[in-house]
Scaffold this active site. Structure first.
Site, PDB file in Angstrom:
ATOM      1  N   CYS A 157     -17.736   3.035  66.697  1.00  0.00           N
ATOM      2  CA  CYS A 157     -17.303   3.660  67.959  1.00  0.00           C
ATOM      3  C   CYS A 157     -17.328   2.716  69.165  1.00  0.00           C
ATOM      4  O   CYS A 157     -16.472   2.800  70.044  1.00  0.00           O
ATOM      5  CB  CYS A 157     -18.127   4.912  68.227  1.00  0.00           C
ATOM      6  N   HIS A 250     -19.058   5.322  75.311  1.00  0.00           N
ATOM      7  CA  HIS A 250     -19.707   4.027  75.077  1.00  0.00           C
ATOM      8  C   HIS A 250     -19.069   3.019  76.031  1.00  0.00           C
ATOM      9  O   HIS A 250     -17.853   2.813  76.015  1.00  0.00           O
ATOM     10  CB  HIS A 250     -19.492   3.559  73.642  1.00  0.00           C
TER      11      HIS A 250
HETATM   12  N1  LIG Z   1     -21.167  10.480  66.568  1.00  0.00           N
HETATM   13  C1  LIG Z   1     -20.318   9.483  66.787  1.00  0.00           C
HETATM   14  O1  LIG Z   1     -19.951   9.164  67.937  1.00  0.00           O
HETATM   15  C2  LIG Z   1     -19.726   8.737  65.636  1.00  0.00           C
HETATM   16  C3  LIG Z   1     -18.704   7.836  65.924  1.00  0.00           C
HETATM   17  C4  LIG Z   1     -18.111   7.138  64.869  1.00  0.00           C
HETATM   18  C5  LIG Z   1     -18.542   7.336  63.587  1.00  0.00           C
HETATM   19  N2  LIG Z   1     -19.552   8.201  63.316  1.00  0.00           N
HETATM   20  C6  LIG Z   1     -19.947   8.357  61.911  1.00  0.00           C
HETATM   21  O2  LIG Z   1     -19.555   9.654  61.465  1.00  0.00           O
HETATM   22  C7  LIG Z   1     -20.492  10.130  60.486  1.00  0.00           C
HETATM   23  C8  LIG Z   1     -21.053  11.485  60.929  1.00  0.00           C
HETATM   24  O3  LIG Z   1     -21.663  11.332  62.202  1.00  0.00           O
HETATM   25  P1  LIG Z   1     -22.129  12.613  63.059  1.00  0.00           P
HETATM   26  O4  LIG Z   1     -22.527  12.056  64.368  1.00  0.00           O
HETATM   27  O5  LIG Z   1     -21.102  13.679  62.994  1.00  0.00           O
HETATM   28  O6  LIG Z   1     -23.411  13.071  62.210  1.00  0.00           O
HETATM   29  P2  LIG Z   1     -24.127  14.516  62.164  1.00  0.00           P
HETATM   30  O7  LIG Z   1     -23.824  15.307  63.379  1.00  0.00           O
HETATM   31  O8  LIG Z   1     -25.542  14.239  61.807  1.00  0.00           O
HETATM   32  O9  LIG Z   1     -23.395  15.262  60.916  1.00  0.00           O
HETATM   33  C9  LIG Z   1     -23.591  14.840  59.601  1.00  0.00           C
HETATM   34  C10 LIG Z   1     -22.657  15.604  58.678  1.00  0.00           C
HETATM   35  O10 LIG Z   1     -22.820  15.057  57.360  1.00  0.00           O
HETATM   36  C11 LIG Z   1     -22.949  16.142  56.464  1.00  0.00           C
HETATM   37  N3  LIG Z   1     -23.661  15.724  55.266  1.00  0.00           N
HETATM   38  C12 LIG Z   1     -24.922  15.246  55.145  1.00  0.00           C
HETATM   39  N4  LIG Z   1     -25.197  15.014  53.829  1.00  0.00           N
HETATM   40  C13 LIG Z   1     -24.068  15.355  53.151  1.00  0.00           C
HETATM   41  C14 LIG Z   1     -23.703  15.366  51.783  1.00  0.00           C
HETATM   42  N5  LIG Z   1     -24.561  14.982  50.813  1.00  0.00           N
HETATM   43  N6  LIG Z   1     -22.448  15.772  51.450  1.00  0.00           N
HETATM   44  C15 LIG Z   1     -21.570  16.156  52.395  1.00  0.00           C
HETATM   45  N7  LIG Z   1     -21.856  16.208  53.704  1.00  0.00           N
HETATM   46  C16 LIG Z   1     -23.096  15.796  54.076  1.00  0.00           C
HETATM   47  C17 LIG Z   1     -23.708  17.197  57.239  1.00  0.00           C
HETATM   48  O11 LIG Z   1     -23.555  18.460  56.586  1.00  0.00           O
HETATM   49  P3  LIG Z   1     -24.743  19.603  56.581  1.00  0.00           P
HETATM   50  O12 LIG Z   1     -24.611  20.326  57.899  1.00  0.00           O
HETATM   51  O13 LIG Z   1     -24.395  20.458  55.423  1.00  0.00           O
HETATM   52  O14 LIG Z   1     -26.033  18.883  56.444  1.00  0.00           O
HETATM   53  C18 LIG Z   1     -22.946  17.113  58.561  1.00  0.00           C
HETATM   54  O15 LIG Z   1     -21.732  17.812  58.470  1.00  0.00           O
HETATM   55  C19 LIG Z   1     -21.551   9.025  60.338  1.00  0.00           C
HETATM   56  O16 LIG Z   1     -21.176   8.168  59.275  1.00  0.00           O
HETATM   57  C20 LIG Z   1     -21.452   8.285  61.667  1.00  0.00           C
HETATM   58  O17 LIG Z   1     -21.879   6.960  61.564  1.00  0.00           O
HETATM   59  C21 LIG Z   1     -20.155   8.934  64.324  1.00  0.00           C
END
Ligand SMILES: NC(=O)c1ccc[n+]([C@@H]2O[C@H](COP(=O)([O-])OP(=O)(O)OC[C@H]3O[C@@H](n4cnc5c(N)ncnc54)[C@H](OP(=O)(O)O)[C@@H]3O)[C@@H](O)[C@H]2O)c1
Length: 361
Positions: A157, A250
């Protein structure tokens, strides 16, 4: 026109919520399937999201009765879709296994995760900059044994805030770049309310972030040769990444030394005249303009400017000559929109327009 059926994997997460909001009434894509972990499997989205919706805008009503599927049931959740947006919190090797399994079901994967970003034949795409890297997908499909399925990744990001500013300046020769990022709490999937120890605080380390900030730009600005992406050579990047008490956006301060130093006016002209393919094609999420430069000395600011062009714009400011490097400037982008779900959807829009989705070889 029949829309492309898509799944959102990680639909309950912060980025997943952004996906569902941005895909609401999208002209090309229709969300048919929601996927998360076994913790959410079988619940309706409305049930799973009780007390977990983090965005200011309300949850679009059409998702509330959809039943969430488990990421373990790849064959089942790939049945009705041609594309999957993936944003999950899982171990690197499990994500690689999941994304490849989805691609082998002949589904296009547009990934927000870092797991596959440094795989040689997986492009890391900023659609305005390196859609030419789609050329590597033939080699990837050969490796995976697929006809239509492949994986495209979206960069980290913070990278999306400053690489767009460097791209129009490439032919001046990027010698050395120093970047200092100030990253919002939503980048960790959190709100300020649920992370009280962040209030009034700066944390001078985000695990793994400096490595991504230094490596991913070289791949994005690289080229395709012999079925893989070859990094830009001769450019050094050094970075420091800090978490700050900001909800969204960011910000990056950047110092650049060129091989042939341009003038300040030349840089401003390159930024102002940058109209890449997604803007030419007027894709639904393409910001117009791609880059917006503020003359005001105290802009861009996270709170005022991260929402530029519905969070898809890149805002720049404070371009000045530097006593050690040639120039310094400030860049900002919305991390959960341009830096995550919005950037991935714009990549998918371009893939679709260029005929990469739901097309036989
Ligand atoms: N936040 C940002 O600004 C941002 C920017 C770029 C990239 N990312 C990337 O995007 C990804 C998600 O980030 P986030 O911020 O959205 O995280 P988050 O809010 O913690 O959400 C995590 C998600 O992953 C799911 N999950 C966890 N274990 C799983 C499994 N075994 N199978 C399928 N789904 C699973 C969770 O589902 P449950 O609810 O069922 O646990 C939830 O939907 C990460 O790789 C992060 O590095 C984030």
């Amino acid at each position: 026109m029949e829309k492309i059926g898509v799944a959102v994997i990680g639909a309950t997460g912060y980025v997943g919520q952004r996906f569902l909001t941005l895909l609401d009434k999208h002209p090309f894509f229709e969300v048919k399937t929601l996927v998360a972990s076994e913790r959410s499997q079988g619940k309706t989205y409305g049930e799973a999201m009780q007390g977990r919706w983090k965005l200011d805008s309300p949850m679009p009503a059409q998702y509330s009765d959809m039943r969430i599927k488990s990421s373990r049931d790849v064959k089942d959740f790939c049945k009705d879709i041609d594309m999957a947006f993936c944003a999950v919190d899982m171990k690197k090797e499990d994500i690689i296994f999941l994304e490849e399994a989805i691609a082998r079901e002949e589904v296009v994967v547009v990934s927000n995760n870092s797991a596959n970003r440094l795989t040689d034949d997986v492009p890391i795409v900023i659609p305005e900059i390196n859609h030419g890297h789609f050329a590597v997908l033939e080699a990837q499909k050969k490796r995976l044994g697929t006809k239509k399925g492949f994986i495209v990744a979206k960069p980290n990001c913070s990278v999306q805030s400053f690489v767009p500013a460097l791209f129009p300046l490439l032919d001046y020769g990027l010698d050395s770049i120093m970047v200092s990022t100030y990253q919002a709490v939503s980048g960790a999937g959190k709100t300020l309310e649920e992370w009280p120890e962040m209030l009034g605080n700066v944390i001078p380390n985000i695990s793994g972030e400096e490595e991504k900030t230094e490596n991913e730009p070289l791949k994005i600005l690289g080229s395709v040769a012999d079925g893989k992406i070859v990094n830009l050579s001769g450019t050094k990047i050094s970075s420091q990444c800090a978490r700050v008490a900001v909800q969204e956006g960011h910000l990056a301060n950047v110092w650049v030394k060129f091989r042939q130093k341009p003038s300040r006016d030349e840089i401003l002209k390159r930024w102002a005249e940058c109209v890449p393919l997604p803007q030419e094609l007027k894709l639904p999420l393409a910001p117009q303009p791609f880059l917006h430069y503020f003359e005001e000395i105290d802009r861009p600011q996270s709170r005022l400017d991260a929402g530029q062009e519905k969070g898809m714009g890149i805002t720049l400011g404070r371009l000045q000559e530097d006593g050690i490097f040639d120039f310094s400037f400030t860049c900002l982008s919305a991390n959960t929109i341009r830096g995550a779900a919005g950037g991935a959807i714009l990549t998918a829009e371009l893939l679709y327009k260029l005929g990469y989705i739901n097309q036989d070889e």
